[in-house]
Design a protein around this motif. Structure first.
Motif, short mmCIF file in Angstrom:
data_model
loop_
_atom_site.label_atom_id
_atom_site.label_comp_id
_atom_site.label_asym_id
_atom_site.label_seq_id
_atom_site.Cartn_x
_atom_site.Cartn_y
_atom_site.Cartn_z
N VAL A 137 -31.06 20.63 -63.02
CA VAL A 137 -31.08 20.74 -61.49
C VAL A 137 -31.20 19.41 -60.98
O VAL A 137 -30.54 18.80 -60.23
CB VAL A 137 -31.89 21.93 -61.07
CG1 VAL A 137 -31.97 22.03 -59.64
CG2 VAL A 137 -31.30 23.47 -61.47
N ILE A 138 -32.54 18.83 -61.16
CA ILE A 138 -32.89 17.44 -60.58
C ILE A 138 -31.87 16.54 -61.02
O ILE A 138 -31.44 15.56 -60.16
CB ILE A 138 -34.39 17.29 -61.03
CG1 ILE A 138 -35.33 18.36 -60.34
CG2 ILE A 138 -34.73 15.75 -60.77
CD1 ILE A 138 -35.32 18.22 -59.01
N ASP A 170 -34.89 18.87 -66.81
CA ASP A 170 -34.61 19.55 -65.58
C ASP A 170 -32.94 18.97 -65.15
O ASP A 170 -32.92 18.31 -64.47
CB ASP A 170 -35.69 19.17 -64.54
CG ASP A 170 -35.58 20.05 -63.52
OD1 ASP A 170 -34.29 20.41 -63.03
OD2 ASP A 170 -36.55 20.22 -62.61
N THR A 189 -38.31 19.79 -52.45
CA THR A 189 -38.21 18.66 -53.12
C THR A 189 -37.00 17.97 -52.28
O THR A 189 -35.95 18.44 -52.35
CB THR A 189 -38.15 18.65 -54.28
OG1 THR A 189 -39.39 19.01 -54.90
CG2 THR A 189 -38.24 16.97 -54.90
N ARG A 199 -30.51 15.31 -50.70
CA ARG A 199 -30.25 16.64 -51.29
C ARG A 199 -31.58 17.16 -51.19
O ARG A 199 -32.73 16.71 -51.46
CB ARG A 199 -30.01 16.49 -52.70
CG ARG A 199 -28.55 16.00 -53.03
CD ARG A 199 -27.49 16.73 -52.55
NE ARG A 199 -25.86 16.38 -52.73
CZ ARG A 199 -25.31 15.24 -52.74
NH1 ARG A 199 -26.01 14.28 -52.29
NH2 ARG A 199 -24.15 15.24 -52.71
N TYR A 200 -31.55 18.53 -51.01
CA TYR A 200 -32.67 19.37 -51.14
C TYR A 200 -32.60 20.35 -52.55
O TYR A 200 -31.45 20.53 -52.86
CB TYR A 200 -32.83 20.45 -50.08
CG TYR A 200 -32.86 20.05 -48.49
CD1 TYR A 200 -33.53 18.69 -48.21
CD2 TYR A 200 -32.75 20.92 -47.51
CE1 TYR A 200 -33.62 18.17 -47.01
CE2 TYR A 200 -32.74 20.39 -46.29
CZ TYR A 200 -33.25 19.09 -46.08
OH TYR A 200 -33.19 18.67 -44.73
N THR A 201 -33.78 20.52 -53.09
CA THR A 201 -33.83 21.40 -54.14
C THR A 201 -33.98 22.76 -53.43
O THR A 201 -34.03 23.04 -52.04
CB THR A 201 -35.19 21.48 -54.93
OG1 THR A 201 -36.32 21.73 -54.16
CG2 THR A 201 -35.15 19.94 -55.55
N LEU A 214 -28.69 16.69 -58.86
CA LEU A 214 -28.98 16.27 -57.59
C LEU A 214 -29.18 14.95 -57.46
O LEU A 214 -28.60 14.33 -56.60
CB LEU A 214 -30.43 17.06 -57.02
CG LEU A 214 -30.19 18.57 -56.92
CD1 LEU A 214 -31.59 18.93 -56.51
CD2 LEU A 214 -29.11 18.95 -55.79
#
Length: 92
Positions: A68-69, A66, A23, A83-85, A72
């Protein structure tokens, strides 16, 4: 923007990875631009894009569980950098 990546990707070949998913979080005014920016970044980074799985605008309520998301998105909103997951890779 959600992408499917091919095992032909430079970064996957060396490790024998069959493919994967990632993502990309992009700060853009419209979804078409976000798709183009993210796809170009992936290609420049040595990934072979198979498909664009889906794309949408970030809604904080949908991602409230979430961290992490959320992190980011905060970073990207702050500095405008894509940014990439973490890559979700498939098979060998």
């Amino acid at each position: 923007v959600y992408f499917e990546l091919s095992g032909k990707s430079e970064k996957f070949k060396a490790e024998g990875i069959a493919g994967g998913f990632v993502t990309c979080i992009v700060a853009c005014a419209d979804i078409r631009t976000a798709i183009d920016v993210a796809e170009n970044a992936l290609i420049e980074d040595g990934y072979d894009v198979v498909d664009i799985d889906k794309s949408f605008r970030y809604d904080p309520d949908e991602w409230k569980h979430d961290e992490v998301i959320q992190g980011l998105v905060r970073q990207t909103s702050s500095d405008g950098q894509l940014r990439y997951t973490a890559l979700d890779v498939r098979g060998h």
